[in-house]
Design an enzyme around this catalytic site. Structure first.
Site, PDB file in Angstrom:
ATOM      1  N   ARG A  11     -14.748  23.200 -22.881  1.00  0.00           N
ATOM      2  CA  ARG A  11     -14.029  24.278 -23.457  1.00  0.00           C
ATOM      3  C   ARG A  11     -14.648  25.071 -24.510  1.00  0.00           C
ATOM      4  O   ARG A  11     -14.654  26.169 -24.640  1.00  0.00           O
ATOM      5  CB  ARG A  11     -12.642  23.743 -23.892  1.00  0.00           C
ATOM      6  CG  ARG A  11     -11.578  24.600 -24.251  1.00  0.00           C
ATOM      7  CD  ARG A  11     -10.582  23.952 -24.748  1.00  0.00           C
ATOM      8  NE  ARG A  11      -9.733  22.732 -23.915  1.00  0.00           N
ATOM      9  CZ  ARG A  11      -8.886  23.418 -22.985  1.00  0.00           C
ATOM     10  NH1 ARG A  11      -8.470  24.446 -23.025  1.00  0.00           N
ATOM     11  NH2 ARG A  11      -8.156  22.502 -22.304  1.00  0.00           N
ATOM     12  N   THR A  13     -14.229  24.163 -27.619  1.00  0.00           N
ATOM     13  CA  THR A  13     -13.586  23.465 -28.855  1.00  0.00           C
ATOM     14  C   THR A  13     -13.129  22.378 -28.461  1.00  0.00           C
ATOM     15  O   THR A  13     -12.645  22.076 -27.290  1.00  0.00           O
ATOM     16  CB  THR A  13     -12.477  24.615 -29.493  1.00  0.00           C
ATOM     17  OG1 THR A  13     -11.555  25.013 -28.387  1.00  0.00           O
ATOM     18  CG2 THR A  13     -13.025  25.796 -30.167  1.00  0.00           C
ATOM     19  N   GLY A  15     -10.543  18.603 -28.708  1.00  0.00           N
ATOM     20  CA  GLY A  15      -9.104  18.478 -28.961  1.00  0.00           C
ATOM     21  C   GLY A  15      -8.480  18.760 -27.403  1.00  0.00           C
ATOM     22  O   GLY A  15      -7.022  18.683 -27.573  1.00  0.00           O
ATOM     23  N   ILE A 160       8.107  21.768 -20.879  1.00  0.00           N
ATOM     24  CA  ILE A 160       7.431  22.824 -21.324  1.00  0.00           C
ATOM     25  C   ILE A 160       7.901  24.567 -21.216  1.00  0.00           C
ATOM     26  O   ILE A 160       8.052  25.267 -21.875  1.00  0.00           O
ATOM     27  CB  ILE A 160       6.006  22.954 -20.548  1.00  0.00           C
ATOM     28  CG1 ILE A 160       5.145  21.565 -20.858  1.00  0.00           C
ATOM     29  CG2 ILE A 160       5.166  24.174 -20.599  1.00  0.00           C
ATOM     30  CD1 ILE A 160       3.857  21.478 -20.151  1.00  0.00           C
ATOM     31  N   GLY A 248       4.955  22.396 -13.571  1.00  0.00           N
ATOM     32  CA  GLY A 248       4.439  21.003 -13.756  1.00  0.00           C
ATOM     33  C   GLY A 248       2.810  21.229 -13.857  1.00  0.00           C
ATOM     34  O   GLY A 248       2.500  22.334 -13.968  1.00  0.00           O
ATOM     35  N   ASP A 289      -4.027  12.224 -18.677  1.00  0.00           N
ATOM     36  CA  ASP A 289      -3.327  13.060 -17.602  1.00  0.00           C
ATOM     37  C   ASP A 289      -3.879  12.818 -16.358  1.00  0.00           C
ATOM     38  O   ASP A 289      -3.130  13.317 -15.314  1.00  0.00           O
ATOM     39  CB  ASP A 289      -3.109  14.560 -17.784  1.00  0.00           C
ATOM     40  CG  ASP A 289      -2.198  14.746 -18.858  1.00  0.00           C
ATOM     41  OD1 ASP A 289      -1.770  14.087 -19.657  1.00  0.00           O
ATOM     42  OD2 ASP A 289      -1.900  15.999 -19.297  1.00  0.00           O
ATOM     43  N   HIS A 421      20.976   6.331 -46.709  1.00  0.00           N
ATOM     44  CA  HIS A 421      22.010   7.300 -46.857  1.00  0.00           C
ATOM     45  C   HIS A 421      21.984   8.365 -47.655  1.00  0.00           C
ATOM     46  O   HIS A 421      21.743   7.923 -48.900  1.00  0.00           O
ATOM     47  CB  HIS A 421      23.537   6.410 -47.013  1.00  0.00           C
ATOM     48  CG  HIS A 421      24.581   7.464 -47.003  1.00  0.00           C
ATOM     49  ND1 HIS A 421      25.257   7.856 -45.918  1.00  0.00           N
ATOM     50  CD2 HIS A 421      25.309   7.957 -48.153  1.00  0.00           C
ATOM     51  CE1 HIS A 421      26.084   8.695 -46.439  1.00  0.00           C
ATOM     52  NE2 HIS A 421      26.071   8.667 -47.626  1.00  0.00           N
TER      53      HIS A 421
HETATM   54  C1  LIG Z   1       2.225  23.822 -23.479  1.00  0.00           C
HETATM   55  C2  LIG Z   1       2.094  22.460 -23.340  1.00  0.00           C
HETATM   56  C3  LIG Z   1       2.719  21.626 -24.592  1.00  0.00           C
HETATM   57  C4  LIG Z   1       2.523  20.290 -24.455  1.00  0.00           C
HETATM   58  N1  LIG Z   1       3.051  19.600 -25.439  1.00  0.00           N
HETATM   59  C5  LIG Z   1       2.908  18.388 -25.421  1.00  0.00           C
HETATM   60  C6  LIG Z   1       3.783  17.703 -26.789  1.00  0.00           C
HETATM   61  O1  LIG Z   1       4.286  17.993 -27.459  1.00  0.00           O
HETATM   62  N2  LIG Z   1       3.640  16.377 -26.647  1.00  0.00           N
HETATM   63  C7  LIG Z   1       2.543  15.757 -25.783  1.00  0.00           C
HETATM   64  O2  LIG Z   1       2.676  14.391 -26.061  1.00  0.00           O
HETATM   65  N3  LIG Z   1       2.096  16.260 -25.024  1.00  0.00           N
HETATM   66  C8  LIG Z   1       2.348  17.624 -24.677  1.00  0.00           C
HETATM   67  N4  LIG Z   1       1.646  18.218 -23.577  1.00  0.00           N
HETATM   68  C9  LIG Z   1       0.848  17.682 -22.684  1.00  0.00           C
HETATM   69  C10 LIG Z   1      -0.685  17.042 -23.521  1.00  0.00           C
HETATM   70  O3  LIG Z   1      -1.320  18.436 -23.894  1.00  0.00           O
HETATM   71  C11 LIG Z   1      -1.511  16.352 -22.410  1.00  0.00           C
HETATM   72  O4  LIG Z   1      -0.633  15.297 -21.957  1.00  0.00           O
HETATM   73  C12 LIG Z   1      -2.688  16.024 -22.975  1.00  0.00           C
HETATM   74  O5  LIG Z   1      -3.361  16.814 -23.502  1.00  0.00           O
HETATM   75  C13 LIG Z   1      -3.511  15.052 -22.034  1.00  0.00           C
HETATM   76  O6  LIG Z   1      -4.831  14.505 -22.729  1.00  0.00           O
HETATM   77  P1  LIG Z   1      -6.032  14.094 -21.776  1.00  0.00           P
HETATM   78  O7  LIG Z   1      -7.133  13.806 -22.825  1.00  0.00           O
HETATM   79  O8  LIG Z   1      -5.681  13.274 -20.771  1.00  0.00           O
HETATM   80  O9  LIG Z   1      -6.270  15.769 -21.103  1.00  0.00           O
HETATM   81  P2  LIG Z   1      -6.727  17.222 -21.771  1.00  0.00           P
HETATM   82  O10 LIG Z   1      -6.070  17.138 -23.109  1.00  0.00           O
HETATM   83  O11 LIG Z   1      -6.311  17.997 -20.870  1.00  0.00           O
HETATM   84  O12 LIG Z   1      -8.471  17.340 -22.300  1.00  0.00           O
HETATM   85  C14 LIG Z   1      -9.113  17.295 -21.119  1.00  0.00           C
HETATM   86  C15 LIG Z   1     -10.499  18.057 -21.417  1.00  0.00           C
HETATM   87  O13 LIG Z   1     -11.410  17.792 -20.463  1.00  0.00           O
HETATM   88  C16 LIG Z   1     -11.980  19.135 -20.192  1.00  0.00           C
HETATM   89  N5  LIG Z   1     -12.858  19.006 -18.936  1.00  0.00           N
HETATM   90  C17 LIG Z   1     -12.302  18.832 -17.815  1.00  0.00           C
HETATM   91  N6  LIG Z   1     -13.138  18.952 -16.711  1.00  0.00           N
HETATM   92  C18 LIG Z   1     -14.203  18.898 -17.483  1.00  0.00           C
HETATM   93  C19 LIG Z   1     -15.751  18.945 -16.997  1.00  0.00           C
HETATM   94  N7  LIG Z   1     -15.988  18.517 -15.824  1.00  0.00           N
HETATM   95  N8  LIG Z   1     -16.752  18.693 -17.874  1.00  0.00           N
HETATM   96  C20 LIG Z   1     -16.257  18.768 -19.158  1.00  0.00           C
HETATM   97  N9  LIG Z   1     -15.049  19.008 -19.588  1.00  0.00           N
HETATM   98  C21 LIG Z   1     -13.912  18.861 -18.796  1.00  0.00           C
HETATM   99  C22 LIG Z   1     -11.172  20.137 -20.305  1.00  0.00           C
HETATM  100  O14 LIG Z   1     -11.592  21.337 -20.954  1.00  0.00           O
HETATM  101  C23 LIG Z   1     -10.167  19.573 -21.571  1.00  0.00           C
HETATM  102  O15 LIG Z   1     -10.305  20.091 -22.715  1.00  0.00           O
HETATM  103  C24 LIG Z   1       1.815  19.763 -23.576  1.00  0.00           C
HETATM  104  C25 LIG Z   1       1.069  20.473 -22.626  1.00  0.00           C
HETATM  105  C26 LIG Z   1       1.048  21.692 -22.579  1.00  0.00           C
HETATM  106  C27 LIG Z   1       0.354  22.635 -21.439  1.00  0.00           C
END
Ligand SMILES: Cc1cc2nc3c(=O)[nH]c(=O)nc-3n(C[C@H](O)[C@H](O)[C@H](O)COP(=O)(O)OP(=O)(O)OC[C@H]3O[C@@H](n4cnc5c(N)ncnc54)[C@H](O)[C@@H]3O)c2cc1C
Length: 442
Positions: A11, A13, A15, A160, A248, A289, A421
């Site tokens: 990406r 950045t 996070g 969402i 989803g 995820d 309280h």
């Molecule tokens: C609008 C929205 C609101 C949300 N609000 C909440 C909330 O309030 N609370 C909550 O708990 N969850 C929330 N979520 C869900 C949460 O964002 C995800 O559950 C969480 O980010 C999953 O983390 P992760 O590390 O599995 O994957 P991600 O955060 O998706 O990170 C995966 C990263 O891997 C990178 N990547 C993928 N493939 C490659 C590759 N081949 N090479 C290099 N990099 C790669 C991507 O660029 C990405 O940055 C929300 C999601 C959305 C869309």
């Protein structure tokens, strides 16, 4: 834990979804839009006179500033912990070998003992509907609209869609949610879900349940959305200005080259692991995820910690019964553990304690009396099995319930714990008292 580690993300950045286009930007907009609505319509009732107007670019600038600070913060933490932060697209060429391609085409090979796949999820597409991120948007586009749409049609009544629908409704949009199922937020306790929908309806959100969207086409500046009953039947059309597709998310793993390596996946395309996050290929692990379980940031975080512990030869596990989930609307909805429907389906006998915020002193002082707290406890042992809260600050209050479940507490443990309280959390205590029928504040 003494290992050498690198984190690769394409990406630019760090996070992930959460910080860049998920939890953080959505919560920034939920907060500011809630303040805007309160100041516009509720302040007067509290004796505050204010002339309020919206500065959307400044609201977006606040959101972007927070995202920038937090993503830079993650990069700083990687550095501080001596993990190398690499920007580029990763391909797993073989177990123990990763090829990284930078945006400028430069490539690099990394040899490693262990590979953890944490590539997350992506927006699930809706058949026949093209997301252009300007008029037909995913959550990412909905976090960055340039102006407040007059009408917004949200496809999907999950958390969402409801959160982002709430943001734009508060800022002035007429919001209609079209949901395939006969209820919104299907994972929530049924009673909570029903009451939640009533509150959102009162706020002005419209719902069309048991309905599916089958097409979207342009009509001048507007969009014509074709819908039909979920069970099939006559098609009708709805006119709108923006469509938000939020039906989803699906695992985002296709670009990793794992097919060739034979990494097992389930029917939904998620990477299959054992209980300790190991895939069927030695040295390749998966968390977050991209594997089964709720798509939540803290679930991904907890799995990542446990997986790292396993790799380092330590114990590490995740208690999936104690993972809270929050919908950050107003009021909020928060839950942890089992719903009534799940307990019924599993044939577990349970007792219920409930307490409404209308009877909570603090809720009255802050004029936030909607909703209730509900505790489900095992009928025989009194062990807390599920806690569901609909109300202001529910997301903060659920931490107590998660701790109770993690510690194997009985509802009586919560009922006999002193709660300050006047606080909203007293409602949780009163609900716990209600399990044995000795609620005091009502
Ligand atoms: C609008 C929205 C609101 C949300 N609000 C909440 C909330 O309030 N609370 C909550 O708990 N969850 C929330 N979520 C869900 C949460 O964002 C995800 O559950 C969480 O980010 C999953 O983390 P992760 O590390 O599995 O994957 P991600 O955060 O998706 O990170 C995966 C990263 O891997 C990178 N990547 C993928 N493939 C490659 C590759 N081949 N090479 C290099 N990099 C790669 C991507 O660029 C990405 O940055 C929300 C999601 C959305 C869309």
């Amino acid at each position: 834990m003494g290992l050498r580690a690198a984190c690769i993300d394409q990406r630019g950045t760090f996070g992930g979804t959460c910080l860049n286009v998920g939890c953080i930007p959505s919560k920034a907009l939920l907060h500011t839009s809630e303040l805007f609505e309160e100041a516009s319509s509720d302040f007067a009732k509290l004796g505050i006179k204010a002339a309020v107007s919206l500065d959307l670019p400044a609201m977006m600038a606040h959101k972007n500033k927070v995202v920038g600070e937090l993503t830079r913060g993650v990069e700083f933490l990687l550095k501080k912990n001596k993990a190398e932060a690499i920007v580029g697209a990763a391909l797993i060429a073989a177990p123990g070998r990763i090829e990284v391609k930078a945006k400028d085409g430069a490539s690099r090979t990394i040899e490693t003992k262990h590979i953890v796949i944490a590539t997350g999820s992506d927006v699930a597409p809706l058949a026949g509907i093209k997301i252009d991120e300007t008029q037909v948007v995913s959550s990412t586009g909905a976090l960055a609209l340039k102006s407040v749409p007059k009408r917004l049609l949200v496809v999907g009544g999950g958390y969402i869609g409801l959160e982002l629908g709430s943001v734009w409704r508060r800022l002035g949009s007429e919001v209609t949610v079209v949901e395939f199922l006969d209820r919104i937020t299907p994972g929530l306790d049924g009673e909570i879900g029903k009451q939640f929908q009533r509150i959102l309806t009162r706020q002005g959100m419209k719902f069309q349940l048991s309905t599916k969207v089958v097409g979207v086409e342009k009509k001048g500046e507007a969009l014509l959305v074709t819908v039909e009953p979920a069970a099939g039947g006559e098609k009708t059309t709805l006119e709108t200005d923006i469509v938000l597709v939020s039906i989803g998310r699906r695992p985002f793993v296709d670009q990793l080259g794992i097919e060739k390596l034979g990494v097992a996946r389930d029917k939904q395309g998620r990477i299959v692991t054992d209980a300790h996050f190991a895939t069927n290929i030695a040295g390749i692990w998966a968390v977050g995820d991209c594997r089964e379980g709720p798509m939540l940031a803290h679930k991904a975080e907890d799995e990542a910690v446990a997986c790292a512990e396993r790799i380092a030869g330590r114990a590490g596990h995740v208690n999936y019964d104690a993972i809270p989930a929050v919908v950050y609307t107003a009021p909020e909805v928060a839950s942890v553990g089992k719903t009534e429907e799940e307990l019924k389906a599993a044939g577990i006998a349970y007792k219920i304690g409930k307490f409404p915020f209308t009877a909570n002193a603090r809720a009255k002082t802050i004029a936030a009396t909607e909703g209730f707290a509900k505790i489900l406890a095992d009928a025989k042992t009194d062990r807390v099995l599920g806690v569901h809260i609909l109300g202001a600050e529910a997301g903060n209050m659920i931490a107590e319930a998660a701790l109770a479940i993690e510690f194997g507490a009985a509802s009586e443990d919560i009922a006999r714990t002193s709660h300050a309280h006047p606080t909203l959390s007293e409602a949780v205590r009163q609900a716990a008292m209600g399990v044995e029928g000795w609620t005091m504040q009502m």
